[in-house]
Design an enzyme around this catalytic site. Structure first.
Site, mmCIF file in Angstrom:
data_model
loop_
_atom_site.group_PDB
_atom_site.id
_atom_site.type_symbol
_atom_site.label_atom_id
_atom_site.label_comp_id
_atom_site.label_asym_id
_atom_site.label_seq_id
_atom_site.Cartn_x
_atom_site.Cartn_y
_atom_site.Cartn_z
ATOM 1 N N GLU A 334 0.830 -1.042 -0.076
ATOM 2 C CA GLU A 334 0.050 -0.010 -0.144
ATOM 3 C C GLU A 334 0.837 1.176 0.163
ATOM 4 O O GLU A 334 0.388 2.246 0.845
ATOM 5 C CB GLU A 334 -1.040 0.080 1.314
ATOM 6 C CG GLU A 334 -1.945 -1.240 1.079
ATOM 7 C CD GLU A 334 -2.733 -1.223 2.391
ATOM 8 O OE1 GLU A 334 -4.096 -1.565 2.112
ATOM 9 O OE2 GLU A 334 -2.402 -0.832 3.593
HETATM 10 N N1 IFG Z 1 -4.385 -3.911 4.396
HETATM 11 C C1 IFG Z 1 -2.996 -3.589 5.071
HETATM 12 C C2 IFG Z 1 -3.128 -3.699 6.505
HETATM 13 C C3 IFG Z 1 -4.272 -3.503 7.318
HETATM 14 C C4 IFG Z 1 -5.204 -4.499 6.675
HETATM 15 C C5 IFG Z 1 -6.408 -4.657 7.463
HETATM 16 C C6 IFG Z 1 -1.984 -5.419 4.143
HETATM 17 C C7 IFG Z 1 -0.768 -6.300 3.729
HETATM 18 C C8 IFG Z 1 -5.459 -3.933 5.456
HETATM 19 N N2 IFG Z 1 -2.029 -4.255 4.360
HETATM 20 O O1 IFG Z 1 -3.257 -6.258 4.486
HETATM 21 O O2 IFG Z 1 -2.011 -2.738 6.997
HETATM 22 O O3 IFG Z 1 -4.693 -2.195 7.298
HETATM 23 O O4 IFG Z 1 -7.219 -5.703 6.864
#
Ligand code: IFG
Length: 519
Positions: A334
């Site tokens: 992200e």
């Molecule tokens: N995605 C984000 C996490 C977390 C997650 C919550 C990943 C690799 C959503 N990154 O999962 O930091 O916020 O479900």
């Protein structure tokens, strides 16, 4: 010829007598509610009774095997009050005892497998390596009544059905992740999580040590990361951090239970806690504000500044020095505020740094956009195309598909705690998937194993976390351990139903899913 009822009764009695004599009546060993389901379990008549004559005999004088024996004794004694001791022997142990021994190579059992032979006279647990003995002890625990897990004296008898279990895992990486950055979890809470993983034969704990909301590991050369960046957490309450001494205590605690800790420093995104701690890490030289919300994708290290790579080298260097495990997780997810033309060279350089410190790279699936180092592992969580890019570079994949394996997903639309951006994950959704068939391009030989991450935006302590962890964690443990052809939902759920009394005996919180016919 019409069979008279009397003849029928006589025939049945004769058959029962015959079975009784030959001992081929199968005891309930194969039907015990073991999770993960063992590769093979053959029952025999009768049972072994733990009595005040029972001791644990270790063959040879290895301190490690004696420690494993003591681990079992420390579980059995508070509840059974049998005063079981650990003794060493080079001969056959006394009748009525539990015997632990490392075997010469039994190839089929591999690194983590074991053989458990239970007769009315003794229990023999053998393995190629200590980790196999440790996994076999989890099986012995589950073969005893649930009350064995209690800390105060319980009534006997303490019977284990006779038979032979040969068992070994399908995947070598069977893990979970605890996000200690969104909400901080104390050393004792992390130790309790490690105990849960060990009970279900899991062998990796990935610690998500840094994010926008908190920096949780002491870095001596950059002290403000914890002094300032560790101050708070989601929601604004006090945060916390692990000193390097505490981190090493966790590593040892995990190691003693044959669990490897993999530390993650998420970058270049998810870095606001570091950016708030040191202005120099920001492109404009100004420290950001501490952040206690739950947005993602707004932060980025300044990939153009050399100081950023000195920072990363210092952090990775100090972390690698206190991490005996083979991997450093570099995050990479992200990074919406890092232009892709900056992201790729950044990830390439970070991989170089990790490699120079003697560790292998693990990262979320976006790192496959860079040029992966040999032995780098891509953690598939969201984008199949990234995982496939990783395969194309010869990388292995760690399976953490959010829609099946994210422990922070709600069970349904009204269950407490958790998010639902990847969907709802009830107990069946968490169990009914095969890592080697989920994505056609990702085959068993490409997969090092599975990991069920627990992100902590919505849980702030271990009791709340256990509501999300149980009853789904045992399912992930079985997905990682038991061959998929031996797994089926109907059989699994009837076994899982019996684990509630174990969790109650262990004081574990859990979600009472309506899908489970709880016993
Ligand atoms: N995605 C984000 C996490 C977390 C997650 C919550 C990943 C690799 C959503 N990154 O999962 O930091 O916020 O479900």
């Amino acid at each position: 010829m019409e069979t008279k009822p009397k003849n029928l009764i006589i025939a049945c009695l004769a058959l029962l007598f015959l079975i009784g004599q030959t001992g081929c009546i199968s005891s309930d060993l194969p039907n015990e509610n073991l999770i993960p389901k063992p590769v093979s379990a053959i029952g025999e008549r009768g049972s072994f009774d733990l009595t005040d004559q029972t001791n644990i005999f270790v063959r040879g004088d290895s301190p490690e095997i004696k420690r494993i024996g003591q681990y079992l004794a420390d579980i059995l004694n508070p509840s059974t009050k049998l005063g079981i001791e650990v003794k060493t022997t080079d001969t056959e142990p006394n009748p009525g005892s539990i015997y632990l021994a490392l075997l010469p190579a039994d190839a089929e059992l591999g690194e983590e497998g074991y053989e458990l032979d239970i007769t009315s006279k003794s229990i023999s647990l053998t393995a190629n390596f200590p980790s196999g003995l440790f996994h076999g002890i989890q099986t012995i625990r589950q073969l005893l009544p649930a009350r064995v897990e209690k800390k105060e004296g319980q009534k006997g008898p303490w019977k284990i059905s006779n038979g032979i279990i040969r068992d070994y895992p399908a995947y070598s990486y069977r893990g979970s992740m605890l996000d200690v950055a969104r909400h901080f979890f104390s050393v004792d809470e992390v130790k309790r999580f490690i105990d849960h993983l060990a009970f279900y034969k899991m062998n990796v704990l990935h610690l998500h040590l840094s994010d926008d909301q908190g920096w949780r590991i002491e870095i001596k050369s950059w002290p403000n990361l914890t002094a300032h960046g560790g101050k708070t957490e989601v929601g604004g309450s006090d945060g916390g951090y692990y000193t390097q001494k505490q981190y090493s205590e966790l590593v040892k605690y995990a190691e003693d239970q044959y669990i490897t800790i993999i530390p993650e420093i998420d970058m270049p995104g998810h870095t606001n806690a570091a950016l708030a701690s040191y202005g120099v890490l920001n492109c404009d030289g100004k420290a950001s504000e501490l952040y206690t919300g739950v947005e993602v994708g707004f932060s980025s290290l300044c990939t153009h500044k050399e100081i950023t790579y000195k920072f990363i080298n210092d952090v990775v260097g100090e972390l690698a020095a206190i991490t005996p495990g083979p991997y450093i997780h570099i995050g990479g997810d992200e990074s919406h505020s890092t232009p892709i033309e900056d992201y790729i060279p950044f990830v390439n350089r970070v991989q170089e740094i990790v490699t120079l410190h003697g560790k292998k790279v693990l990262g979320w699936d976006e790192i496959a956009l860079s040029t992966l180092k040999p032995n780098a592992v891509v953690q598939y969580w969201s984008k199949t195309e990234n995982a496939i890019k990783g395969l194309a570079q010869g990388a292995k994949v760690l399976m953490s598909p959010a829609k099946n394996a994210y422990l922070d997903m709600q069970y349904d639309s009204i269950s407490m705690f958790g998010l639902h951006w990847a969907g709802y994950i009830e107990v069946d959704d968490g169990y009914n998937w095969d890592p080697a068939r989920l994505v056609p391009e990702i085959r068993k030989e490409n997969i090092i194993g599975i990991e069920a991450p627990l992100w902590s935006e919505t849980v702030s302590n271990i009791t709340e976390a256990e509501y999300l962890i149980f009853p789904r964690l045992p399912g992930y443990a079985e997905v990682g351990w038991t061959p998929s052809e031996k797994r089926n939902w109907g059989d699994y759920i009837s076994r899982l139903a019996h684990h509630r009394e174990r969790w109650k005996a262990m004081g574990i919180n859990f979600y009472p899913s309506k899908l489970v016919p709880w016993k």
